[in-house]
Structures are given as structure tokens and as C-alpha cells.
Design a protein around this motif. Structure first.
Motif, PDB file in Angstrom:
ATOM      1  N   UNK A  14       0.774  -1.159  -0.007  1.00  0.00           N
ATOM      2  CA  UNK A  14      -0.212  -0.049   0.078  1.00  0.00           C
ATOM      3  C   UNK A  14       0.961   1.383  -0.012  1.00  0.00           C
ATOM      4  N   UNK A  15       0.464   2.452  -0.552  1.00  0.00           N
ATOM      5  CA  UNK A  15       1.019   3.554  -0.534  1.00  0.00           C
ATOM      6  C   UNK A  15      -0.046   4.727  -0.186  1.00  0.00           C
ATOM      7  N   UNK A  16       0.671   5.767   0.382  1.00  0.00           N
ATOM      8  CA  UNK A  16      -0.511   6.954   0.806  1.00  0.00           C
ATOM      9  C   UNK A  16      -0.390   8.201  -0.118  1.00  0.00           C
ATOM     10  N   UNK A  17      -1.376   7.984  -0.946  1.00  0.00           N
ATOM     11  CA  UNK A  17      -1.551   9.223  -1.997  1.00  0.00           C
ATOM     12  C   UNK A  17      -0.741   9.332  -3.036  1.00  0.00           C
ATOM     13  N   UNK A  18      -0.953  10.014  -4.273  1.00  0.00           N
ATOM     14  CA  UNK A  18      -0.167  10.136  -5.214  1.00  0.00           C
ATOM     15  C   UNK A  18       0.275  11.413  -5.627  1.00  0.00           C
ATOM     16  N   UNK A  19       1.694  11.712  -5.470  1.00  0.00           N
ATOM     17  CA  UNK A  19       2.383  12.916  -5.569  1.00  0.00           C
ATOM     18  C   UNK A  19       1.605  14.246  -4.881  1.00  0.00           C
ATOM     19  N   UNK A  20       1.592  14.080  -3.775  1.00  0.00           N
ATOM     20  CA  UNK A  20       1.075  15.177  -2.735  1.00  0.00           C
ATOM     21  C   UNK A  20       1.687  16.301  -2.833  1.00  0.00           C
ATOM     22  N   UNK A  63      -0.677  19.511  -1.667  1.00  0.00           N
ATOM     23  CA  UNK A  63      -1.020  19.268  -0.403  1.00  0.00           C
ATOM     24  C   UNK A  63       0.234  19.970   0.526  1.00  0.00           C
ATOM     25  N   UNK A  64      -0.051  20.480   1.442  1.00  0.00           N
ATOM     26  CA  UNK A  64       0.953  20.958   2.405  1.00  0.00           C
ATOM     27  C   UNK A  64       1.436  19.729   3.146  1.00  0.00           C
ATOM     28  N   UNK A  65       2.653  19.942   3.602  1.00  0.00           N
ATOM     29  CA  UNK A  65       3.328  18.869   4.384  1.00  0.00           C
ATOM     30  C   UNK A  65       2.460  18.611   5.566  1.00  0.00           C
ATOM     31  N   UNK A  66       1.558  19.405   6.305  1.00  0.00           N
ATOM     32  CA  UNK A  66       0.937  19.222   7.391  1.00  0.00           C
ATOM     33  C   UNK A  66      -0.247  18.290   7.182  1.00  0.00           C
ATOM     34  N   UNK A  67      -0.760  18.892   5.940  1.00  0.00           N
ATOM     35  CA  UNK A  67      -1.964  18.001   5.473  1.00  0.00           C
ATOM     36  C   UNK A  67      -1.649  16.819   5.046  1.00  0.00           C
ATOM     37  N   UNK A  68      -0.669  16.373   4.485  1.00  0.00           N
ATOM     38  CA  UNK A  68      -0.192  15.283   4.002  1.00  0.00           C
ATOM     39  C   UNK A  68       0.217  14.111   5.256  1.00  0.00           C
ATOM     40  N   UNK A  69       0.411  14.915   6.242  1.00  0.00           N
ATOM     41  CA  UNK A  69       0.700  14.194   7.547  1.00  0.00           C
ATOM     42  C   UNK A  69      -0.425  13.475   8.018  1.00  0.00           C
ATOM     43  N   UNK A  85       5.623  21.860  -4.498  1.00  0.00           N
ATOM     44  CA  UNK A  85       6.652  21.612  -3.474  1.00  0.00           C
ATOM     45  C   UNK A  85       7.791  20.808  -3.743  1.00  0.00           C
ATOM     46  N   UNK A  86       9.101  21.065  -3.814  1.00  0.00           N
ATOM     47  CA  UNK A  86      10.055  20.332  -4.007  1.00  0.00           C
ATOM     48  C   UNK A  86      10.106  19.176  -3.230  1.00  0.00           C
ATOM     49  N   UNK A  87      10.476  17.991  -3.693  1.00  0.00           N
ATOM     50  CA  UNK A  87      10.382  16.885  -2.766  1.00  0.00           C
ATOM     51  C   UNK A  87      11.358  16.892  -1.728  1.00  0.00           C
ATOM     52  N   UNK A  88      12.569  17.522  -1.794  1.00  0.00           N
ATOM     53  CA  UNK A  88      13.311  17.483  -0.572  1.00  0.00           C
ATOM     54  C   UNK A  88      12.645  18.252   0.525  1.00  0.00           C
ATOM     55  N   UNK A  89      12.089  19.534   0.178  1.00  0.00           N
ATOM     56  CA  UNK A  89      11.408  20.263   1.046  1.00  0.00           C
ATOM     57  C   UNK A  89      10.142  19.594   1.630  1.00  0.00           C
ATOM     58  N   UNK A  90       9.419  18.967   0.814  1.00  0.00           N
ATOM     59  CA  UNK A  90       8.371  18.202   1.329  1.00  0.00           C
ATOM     60  C   UNK A  90       8.629  17.275   2.291  1.00  0.00           C
ATOM     61  N   UNK A  91       9.652  16.303   2.227  1.00  0.00           N
ATOM     62  CA  UNK A  91      10.121  15.436   3.224  1.00  0.00           C
ATOM     63  C   UNK A  91      10.314  16.147   4.455  1.00  0.00           C
ATOM     64  N   UNK A  92      11.204  17.020   4.522  1.00  0.00           N
ATOM     65  CA  UNK A  92      11.502  17.889   5.669  1.00  0.00           C
ATOM     66  C   UNK A  92      10.074  18.464   6.481  1.00  0.00           C
ATOM     67  N   UNK A  93       9.192  18.926   5.361  1.00  0.00           N
ATOM     68  CA  UNK A  93       8.168  19.488   5.981  1.00  0.00           C
ATOM     69  C   UNK A  93       7.130  18.399   6.654  1.00  0.00           C
ATOM     70  N   UNK A  94       7.052  17.189   6.098  1.00  0.00           N
ATOM     71  CA  UNK A  94       6.278  16.080   6.598  1.00  0.00           C
ATOM     72  C   UNK A  94       6.965  15.510   7.852  1.00  0.00           C
TER      73      UNK A  94
END
Length: 409
Positions: free
Chosen positions: A72-78, A100-106, A145-154
Motif C-alpha cells: 500500500x502507499x499513501x496518496x499520489x504526488x501530494x 498538499x501542504x506537508x502538514x495536510x499530508x501528515x 513543493x520540491x520533494x526534499x522540502x516536502x520530506x522535511x515538512x512532513x
């Protein structure tokens, strides 16, 4: 689809994702947001998990129960657009959507992970991310949102990988899905460029820069005392012209790039899995009457190994048995794979050389591949300019299968 895959001995990866129906979105019916209401998302995931638990009766009666899904995986290209696909053809709909913002994705991860656990899938393979590779920025009208920035935000970290104040207490306990995943899924597309290309924006992650994603994940997880996780390349593909007239990559180039991308992921020990998207080209989208914008007609994807008309592209055979060469000193590194062999089978292969202007292939080296996924990785010294190929012996049927010929020297 799940029953057919099960009959063929194939596993299935399900991504719980949108587009979310309006009645299940946050906000109101008159002003809905693109994000799902968490209670409905949790209940939906629990229902899907129950249906594919391995004990749910087959509604068709063809078999006692439906097969179990274990990946399973959670969402597509958040970190990319959260849109209704119909909005792509509207004048302003696409540009007004947002990731999605990182907080919403969390919170989305929390809901999906809880729904899976409540339906008996707590020990299954659970992937985060499915992130898009793009960089975003001021010039991006969609606010990617760039993926590296997104990881940090999540993981609720600032640019120095320090926890934000709102997340310092009980963060690991409150978000178990972030710390019980089998990996981070990523889509490292280069779109109209070769896989060796790297984005000058260092927060983006095309396929050549997967190491940056691994490093960012490690720093984020280590900050919370968690262990490292691998990267899963769940989507990657190279589109071609034809059929898309707006692109520069030919079907022959697509085949070579497919092999190169396979070599890139093989060379990174932290990449756990790789997948090609897709098998058959999408058909171009029909435009409403009066619309003549050709680029909008080709918003669909044209990276298939087979054309819409059923004709195999050169990449079809390349996916079956890719070959990629790199220079190492005075020798040539030969990388290949016989993808269709049973896992762990002993596969005989022969590396052959064709001199420039010659007509007969000469054997250079014989090898037997015994690793689980049929990868060949060796070095040879060609006697001069010419071409190299790999000739595989199918371990089941016994016939010889030659790879594409690649120039050397």
C-alpha cells in the motif's frame, strides 16, 4: 485485476489517493477544498483493506474469497497538483489547484495508516510519498513543493533539520505511519530529458539525483531517532515522439534511456524497487469544440512500451533484456538484465563483440547470472571499435535471446 494478477503469481500495490468526491472533501459543498475529510478517508481505507484482506467473499462467486493485497502507499504526488482531472481542460482550473501542504499530508498518512491497521494490514508493506520530482518556485504557477522540502515538512523539520516547536512533544507517537513505513515512494521523471540529467534546483529529485532523497530521508528520520528506509521508484518513464509531437525523444532513444535508468537505480543500494510507467500509450485527450491548443491535447502520458495501435516500441524488448555500457579505465562495464527469468534462476549469458565493418559476432566472455533478479554486471576489454551485445539463454525455454547492440570505441 487483482484476481488476474493473483492467477499470474503477481503482487499488487494499491495507492489510496484522490481525486476525492466533493461530498468527502474538507470545506463545504459550495466551496470544497481538494483535500479529503480525514474521517471519510480513514473509513474508506478500512473498507478497502477489509475487501482485500484475503477473507472477503468474491462477489462474482468465481472463487471463495478475493485475494489479499499486501502493498500500500499513501496518496499520489501530494507535493504536486491535487486536482480533478477535468480541470486540466478548463481555462483556469489547473492553475488554481495546489499541492498538499506537508502538514495536510501528515494527517492523510495518519488516516490511511489507521484504516489499514483497523482492517488487518498493520504488518503489510506501507509506503509514504509517491512524490513528484519537480522543483516548484516562483515560476511554477501551480506552487509545486520540491520533494526534499516536502520530506522535511512532513517530518516537521526546518531547513537545519531541527524539529519545529509545534511538533517537539510526542511527534513519533502521534504519527506512527511516518515511522513504520517500508520506504518512501518517488516518481523521478525527467519528462523530455535523458535520465543522466540533473535539475539545477537542488531540492528537486530526478532519477540521477536519488542520492539526495536518500540523504534527506536519513537526516529526517535520524533526527527523530528512527531507522533509515529505502526509496521505491514506483513510477518512471520516458515519453516519445511519436506520438506526442511536442517532445524530442525518439522511440530508439527511449529504449537506450530505459536501460540507463535501470542502471542508475541498480547502482544505488538504497533503491528497493523500480517500476516503469506505462505499458501502453495513453490516447490523446479530446478537446471541447473550439479548443485548438495542441499541448492540452497531449496532457496524457506517452511513455508506453507499446503504441496505442498495439505496435511494440524498441523499449518493449529493452524492458525484457536491457543493456547499458559505461567506461571504467581501459575496460568497458557491461550491465544488463534478463527480467523475465524466474527469481534466482541460473541464467547463462555470453557477451559478444562485432568489429566495425565486420559481419560476425565474436565471443568475449561467458557468464552465469545467479542473483535474484537476473542482473549482469561485469567488465570486458573490446579489442577495438565496434559493438557489444549480450546473448542470453532463456533458463526455461532454452532459446538464445540477443540484446540491442551498443557501439563501443
Amino acid at each position: 485485476m487483482v484476481k488476474t494478477a493473483d492467477a499470474l503469481g503477481l503482487g499488487v500495490l494499491f495507492t489510496i489517493s484522490g481525486s476525492t468526491p466533493i461530498w468527502a472533501r474538507q470545506g463545504t459543498r459550495r466551496h470544497p477544498k481538494p483535500y479529503p475529510r480525514l474521517r471519510d478517508l480513514r473509513n474508506f481505507t478500512r473498507a478497502v483493506g477489509t475487501r482485500y484482506s484475503g477473507s472477503y467473499p468474491d462477489p462474482s462467486g468465481a472463487r471463495p474469497v478475493l485475494p489479499r493485497v499486501t502493498h500500500w502507499s499513501a496518496w499520489n504526488e501530494p507535493n504536486f497538483l491535487q486536482f480533478d482531472y477535468r480541470a486540466l481542460l478548463r481555462k483556469r482550473g489547473g492553475a488554481r489547484t495546489r499541492p498538499m501542504t506537508p502538514a495536510v499530508y501528515r494527517s492523510v498518512v495518519d488516516a490511511i495508516y489507521t484504516g489499514l491497521r483497523r482492517s488487518g494490514h498493520g504488518s503489510d508493506v506501507f509506503l509514504l510519498g509517491e512524490t513528484a520530482p519537480r522543483r516548484g518556485g516562483r515560476r511554477d504557477p501551480n506552487g509545486t513543493i520540491p520533494p526534499l522540502e516536502f520530506v522535511r515538512g512532513v517530518y516537521c523539520l526546518n531547513a537545519r533539520f531541527r524539529p519545529l516547536r509545534a511538533c517537539r512533544r510526542g511527534f513519533v507517537r502521534r504519527h506512527p505511519g511516518l515511522f513504520n513505513s517500508a520506504g518512501w515512494a518517488h516518481h523521478p521523471y525527467t519528462v523530455n530529458l535523458p535520465p543522466s540529467w540533473d535539475d539545477p534546483a537542488r531540492k528537486a529529485v530526478p532519477i540521477s539525483a536519488l542520492g539526495r532523497l536518500v540523504d534527506t530521508l536519513d537526516r529526517a528520520l535520524f533526527r527523530w531517532g528512527a531507522s533509515e528506509i529505502p526509496v521505491w521508484v514506483t513510477e518512471y518513464g520516458i515519453q516519445t515522439n511519436p506520438p506526442d509531437p511536442n517532445l524530442d525523444i525518439s522511440p530508439d532513444e527511449q529504449a537506450a534511456y530505459l536501460a540507463e535508468s535501470e542502471f542508475i537505480t541498480y547502482s544505488n543500494p538504497r533503491v528497493a524497487s523500480t517500476g516503469w510507467f506505462l505499458l501502453v500509450d495513453d490516447r490523446p485527450r479530446r478537446l471541447p469544440r473550439g479548443r485548438r491548443n495542441r499541448s492540452r491535447r497531449w496532457v496524457t502520458w506517452q511513455s508506453g512500451l507499446v503504441t496505442r495501435g498495439g505496435q511494440a516500441k524498441p523499449a518493449y524488448d529493452e524492458y525484457h533484456h536491457p543493456i547499458h555500457l559505461t567506461g571504467v579505465g581501459g575496460a568497458t562495464r557491461v550491465f544488463g538484465q534478463y527480467r523475465v527469468a524466474p527469481d534466482g534462476a541460473a541464467i547463462a549469458a555470453r557477451i559478444e563483440f562485432l568489429p566495425s565493418g565486420g559481419s560476425a559476432w565474436l565471443p568475449l566472455q561467458a557468464v552465469t547470472v545467479t542473483n535474484r533478479k537476473g542482473y549482469l554486471d561485469t567488465q570486458v576489454s573490446p579489442p577495438g571499435p565496434g559493438s557489444l551485445r549480450i546473448v542470453w539463454t532463456d533458463p526455461v525455454f532454452g532459446g538464445e535471446v540477443p540484446s540491442r547492440a551498443v557501439p563501443v570505441g
